[in-house]
Scaffold this motif. Structure first.
Motif, PDB file in Angstrom:
ATOM      1  N   ILE A 393       6.951  12.178 -44.865  1.00 49.11           N
ATOM      2  CA  ILE A 393       8.337  12.380 -44.404  1.00 49.11           C
ATOM      3  C   ILE A 393       8.717  11.331 -43.365  1.00 49.11           C
ATOM      4  O   ILE A 393       9.874  10.929 -43.272  1.00 49.11           O
ATOM      5  CB  ILE A 393       8.542  13.824 -43.885  1.00 49.11           C
ATOM      6  CG1 ILE A 393       7.642  14.119 -42.682  1.00 49.11           C
ATOM      7  CG2 ILE A 393       8.330  14.832 -44.988  1.00 49.11           C
ATOM      8  CD1 ILE A 393       8.331  14.091 -41.373  1.00 49.11           C
ATOM      9  N   ILE A 399       8.513  15.410 -50.301  1.00 50.66           N
ATOM     10  CA  ILE A 399       7.381  16.286 -49.981  1.00 50.66           C
ATOM     11  C   ILE A 399       6.672  16.650 -51.284  1.00 50.66           C
ATOM     12  O   ILE A 399       7.313  16.959 -52.300  1.00 50.66           O
ATOM     13  CB  ILE A 399       7.875  17.542 -49.247  1.00 50.66           C
ATOM     14  CG1 ILE A 399       8.499  17.133 -47.906  1.00 50.66           C
ATOM     15  CG2 ILE A 399       6.742  18.523 -49.013  1.00 50.66           C
ATOM     16  CD1 ILE A 399       9.212  18.254 -47.195  1.00 50.66           C
ATOM     17  N   PHE A 442      12.817  17.375 -41.570  1.00 52.30           N
ATOM     18  CA  PHE A 442      11.675  18.101 -42.147  1.00 52.30           C
ATOM     19  C   PHE A 442      11.529  19.484 -41.501  1.00 52.30           C
ATOM     20  O   PHE A 442      11.338  20.490 -42.189  1.00 52.30           O
ATOM     21  CB  PHE A 442      10.403  17.277 -41.952  1.00 52.30           C
ATOM     22  CG  PHE A 442       9.130  18.010 -42.286  1.00 52.30           C
ATOM     23  CD1 PHE A 442       8.847  18.407 -43.577  1.00 52.30           C
ATOM     24  CD2 PHE A 442       8.207  18.319 -41.286  1.00 52.30           C
ATOM     25  CE1 PHE A 442       7.678  19.089 -43.890  1.00 52.30           C
ATOM     26  CE2 PHE A 442       7.042  19.001 -41.583  1.00 52.30           C
ATOM     27  CZ  PHE A 442       6.771  19.377 -42.891  1.00 52.30           C
TER      28      PHE A 442
END
Length: 996
Positions: A393, A399, A442
């Protein structure tokens, strides 16, 4: 220019340059327009297509008037086609990268063999036995090209190959592909047998200190002329394309490094050799420069090899702070220090020094161990995955599915660790706004905050210092409000299922991941579970085709692929990957897979049940031989009974692998079950199984050996069987192509098996007496030919017949190569067998390799006399052996050694000794050897000789040697013998140090 010449030029230029596609090779052949075609910017057909078509046309078989298929005729047209193929390769500057990329293994093998032939490489001679320094430069370069290609092909064949999706079935295309596949496998088998020799050839090439030359189109034209028109130009030091020594060594070092690296998977000590070659390659590239025309090395791949070697073989003088991150990770994985791996990965999130692919490979390794039942690694697997995800990230990548899977059921420990990794992976004071934005996105994403069900876990993240620093107040409040609004709905939701299919990924991704697990898994229960899942996802796939590493033998594939149920067929086929496990000596997993397969097939197929019982027998033989059998302990009676049962089995329609019968008979011979093989084996087996017949003859010959010569009828029968195997039919002709290979057998229907099958069987034997019998038989067969000048000696050679009725029917060239192979194999089993060492020495003597012959003569004496501290038995150092050692020393110009060895004969050969001492160009130490002479007559002659020449100093040394009291003729015989024995010992030890 004359008008006539101008007309000719105009006529030539008016010819069409692009021939019709249907006959273009005929056009190039007849019009001699190859060079003009190759000079085009984009020639069509391309050069590599030309090579394929030229060689295909040259190798087409012919049909005679009786419609019988004959080998390709050796006519002018075919020779020109082969020459054209070589000229196209020369136009490409013999670049193996281009040739390997575009040509199949059989075509490139044919091309390089033609290069060997036209480069005057002697047919039937091993490359390893040739001295590259003394060969013409183009000949040496041809040998290097062939052996470089050989090991590159072996390395390339070890890489996994994804099978192409089959198109619509076309019988002709399938047959052609199958033929090419079988031909490629046969070539690879020969190349792998020659691999050790190829490596030795390339290692020897690194010692050359001269430039080499490779054939060009011009030199090939010269070679195609009549010999009298060439004037030796192609053998001079300036013909052809010059390849500098450094360029040649750079390519050879890189190829050797690659093959050593590939061998390191089974022998980790070889990685040191790979490291040395790769780093030497880097040094040579630095010397040559990146603009070299003839040295093309993939420097990115070389850097990868060097990094891998740094990890696998860290320098012994490196301290912990000097190790690269690769080496540190590798050492931690080997020692099980996984916490240190996590620490290194977390620190790397700040520096981005480790490649993402390397980090992913570490995670895959942990995942595999966790899947194989190592439960403690499950949480560590999550930790490493979390470190990799944070790295992803930060660099803006998506991801991974694996993180979603592992984080699906979050708990306090997982969230604490994730927050710790995030905090340590970003420097808030120095990091860019982009990195901070990636981290904030994130933390508040659906993968973390918005994906959590428990509000307590959400508040753990929202109250963390990193979260508060990265997100503004308004963003934090908005996120918490969203989570509070979600909480009633979330709490009423059913408990999520932890199935693999809950991962938000496409079906193709799920299938690919499961296929990957299927390839890696060796647990039968896990394989069954994966197949059930795969068949639940799709019904139109055949999962037994996923990997070519578990391909079953053709004799079994028909039965297995005949199973109607798709799931059962895939499961049985894939469980047979136990064959691959057995090949790599992973016997424990092979047994698990075979046991599961046996249990499965017992329910529905008696035929496959017997197949599995046979394979489990072979596996048990290999397991015993590699384990308890190494200590010499006899196998259990149960195993011997099962071997007998297999040999006597008479079940119809059971597919049988030839190697099992081969291994069973070899097993009985190795453990001296001669009584069974000679007296108890059923008669029908001798007719139906050639290996049993051969084993019976060998066992009977061993059993009759101590008896009188008249009773050795079995030896005569064995002799006749082997002579038939080594015979060739009159319809077969010796080929004119001069191709070189180890054992290139010609088809023969006279014997009970082919010569290659006999050699393969012999190489499974370890019993010394059996090997000695076979060696003596082949040595005798070698000696029978009329043009033999120097016989080879062997133990028990007198039991064989001394002549053959039809000498022309025996392929003596193949017999000679077989003898060399058998001696090499026998010495690999026991390098201290003096009779085998004498055979090896005689072979070198017969082929004029005198230094090597002396090495083995001395080694034979050393092994049976405790390095000459005891007297060498007279049946080892016979007069014939001593005379051959004398001739070796004489031809090596070591004349003083000749005089000393003359004393070893039962009757001292004064004539030879005196003649050798008269030589003044001796290459040995001369007067320093006088202390090893015990015969006073020779010493007196030396004194006279030096006096005559005026060599006062050497005369004094000889007088001093005569004056030793222990050589006084009045001494008792015991004293004189002791003095002679002591001098023999010191002389032979000095010789051993010189030639070992």
């Amino acid at each position: 220019m004359s008008a006539e010449a101008a007309d000719r030029e105009a006529a030539t230029s008016s010819r069409p340059c692009t021939p019709p596609q249907t006959c273009w090779f005929e056009f190039l052949l007849e019009e001699s327009l190859l060079e003009k075609h190759l000079r085009k910017p984009c020639p069509d057909p391309a050069p590599v297509q030309l090579i394929v078509q030229f060689l295909e046309q040259a190798s087409k078989p012919s049909v005679n008037e009786q419609n019988q298929v004959q080998p390709p005729p050796d006519n002018k047209r075919n020779r020109i086609l082969k020459l054209l193929a070589l000229k196209v390769a020369a136009h490409l500057k013999w670049d193996l990268d281009i040739l390997e990329k575009s040509l199949s293994v059989p075509v490139l093998n044919m091309l390089l063999n033609e290069l060997l032939c036209i480069s005057r490489v002697p047919p039937g001679t091993k490359h390893v036995d040739m001295d590259l320094a003394t060969l013409p430069p183009t000949t040496a370069m041809a040998i290097l090209l062939y052996n470089r290609w050989a090991i590159r092909t072996i390395v390339q064949s070890s890489f996994p190959v994804k099978q192409a999706k089959p198109g619509p079935p076309q019988l002709s295309v399938m047959n052609q592909m199958q033929q090419e596949k079988e031909l490629t496998e046969n070539i690879l088998k020969v190349l792998k047998e020659q691999a050790a020799d190829s490596i030795l050839v390339l290692e020897a090439a690194l010692k050359l200190n001269k430039d080499l030359y490779v054939h060009t189109m011009r030199t090939l034209d010269l070679l195609a002329m009549e010999p009298g028109m060439v004037n030796g130009e192609t053998e001079s030091s300036t013909a052809g394309l010059k390849i500098k020594t450094e360029e040649m060594q750079c390519q050879v070092c890189y190829d050797l490094g690659a093959v050593y690296f590939q061998q390191g998977s089974t022998n980790s000590a070889v990685y040191e050799n790979a490291r040395e070659k790769f780093f030497r390659t880097k040094e040579l590239i630095a010397e040559i420069g990146s603009l070299s025309l003839h040295c093309t090395i993939d420097e990115k791949r070389l850097a990868g090899y060097c990094q891998a070697c740094d990890v696998l073989v860290p320098s012994s003088d490196s301290t912990s702070h000097q190790l690269t991150p690769y080496s540190q990770v590798h050492i931690c994985l080997r020692s099980g220090n996984y916490q240190e791996v996590i620490k290194i990965f977390t620190e790397d999130n700040l520096t981005f020094s480790l490649p993402v692919q390397f980090r992913q490979s570490v995670l895959r390794e942990l995942s595999q161990k966790a899947q194989q039942g190592n439960t403690p690694l499950n949480y560590l697997q999550f930790k490493v995955c979390a470190c990799n995800t944070v790295r992803d990230i930060l660099e803006g990548r998506t991801i991974s599915v694996q993180f979603n899977q592992l984080f699906l059921r979050s708990n306090k420990e997982k969230i604490d660790f994730l927050l710790e990794v995030c905090s340590r992976s970003i420097n808030l004071e120095k990091s860019s706004d982009l990195l901070k934005g990636n981290m904030a996105a994130f933390l508040k994403s659906r993968n973390v905050c918005l994906g959590l069900e428990d509000l307590q876990h959400v508040f753990m993240i929202s109250s963390h210092e990193l979260f508060i620093t990265l997100l503004k107040d308004e963003e934090r409040k908005l996120l918490v409000d969203q989570m509070r609004k979600r909480s009633p709905r979330v709490n009423l939701c059913i408990k999520p299922v932890t199935s693999f299919y809950d991962i938000p990924a496409s079906a193709s991704v799920n299938i690919g991941q499961l296929e990957h697990q299927l390839i890696l898994s060796v647990d039968p229960w896990r394989i069954r579970q994966i197949l059930i899942e795969l068949h639940g996802m799709t019904s139109d796939r055949q999962f037994w085709t996923v990997s070519n590493k578990w391909e079953v033998p053709s004799v079994y594939s028909g039965v297995i692929l005949g199973i109607k149920d798709n799931l059962t067929r895939d499961l049985v086929y894939i469980l047979m990957k136990g064959l691959h496990c057995s090949t790599v000596k992973d016997f424990a997993h092979a047994k698990q897979l075979f046991a599961a397969c046996l249990e499965l097939v017992t329910e529905f197929s008696p035929k496959l049940r017997q197949v599995m019982l046979n394979e489990m027998l072979l596996l048990d033989i290999h397991t015993y031989e590699a384990g308890t059998g190494q200590s010499g302990e006899r196998p259990p009676s149960d195993l011997i009974s099962r071997v007998r049962g297999y040999l006597e089995m008479r079940l119809p329609d059971i597919p049988l692998r030839q190697v099992i019968a081969e291994e069973c008979v070899a097993f009985m011979l190795n453990w001296r079950e001669n009584e069974y093989l000679t007296l108890q084996v059923p008669a029908f087996l001798l007719q139906s199984n050639p290996y049993v017949k051969l084993g019976q003859l060998l066992a009977a010959t061993c059993k009759e050996l101590p008896g009188p010569k008249e009773s050795r009828r079995t030896a005569k029968d064995l002799w006749e069987v082997v002579v038939q195997i080594c015979s060739v039919s009159s319809q077969h002709k010796r080929g004119n192509d001069g191709r070189v290979s180890l054992i290139k057998q010609r088809e023969s229907t006279l014997g009970i098996m082919y010569r290659s099958e006999l050699l393969s069987f012999i190489k499974k034997l370890r019993e010394p007496l059996v090997l000695t019998i076979i060696l003596s038989l082949f040595v005798k067969l070698h000696n029978v030919r009329e043009d033999i000048v120097n016989d080879i000696t062997a133990e028990h050679i007198s039991i064989w017949p001394s002549s053959i009725p039809n000498l022309q029917s025996v392929d003596f060239e193949a017999v000679a190569i077989t003898v060399k192979e058998l001696v090499r194999y026998a010495l690999s089993i026991n390098p201290n067998n003096h009779s085998w060492l004498i055979i090896q020495a005689d072979i070198y003597f017969a082929t004029n390799q005198y230094s090597a012959a002396l090495h083995y003569y001395l080694q034979a004496g050393a092994v049976c006399s405790d390095f000459f501290n005891k007297a060498v038995p007279p049946d080892v150092y016979t007069d014939q052996v001593i005379k051959r050692m004398i001739k070796c020393c004489s031809l090596l110009n070591c004349h003083t050694q000749v005089a000393i060895l003359c004393q070893f004969l039962r009757e001292i050969d004064y004539k030879t000794a005196f003649k050798s001492l008269q030589e003044q160009n001796s290459h040995d130490a001369m007067d320093s050897y006088y202390d090893y002479i015990w015969d006073v007559t020779i010493l007196e002659y030396l004194t006279y000789l030096h006096h005559k020449r005026g060599e006062t100093d050497k005369r004094q040394i000889a007088i001093k040697a005569i004056g030793q009291t222990e050589l006084n003729a009045s001494n008792p015989e015991e004293v004189l013998q002791l003095a002679a024995q002591r001098r023999k010992k010191k002389f032979l030890q000095a010789m051993a140090k010189l030639y070992f």
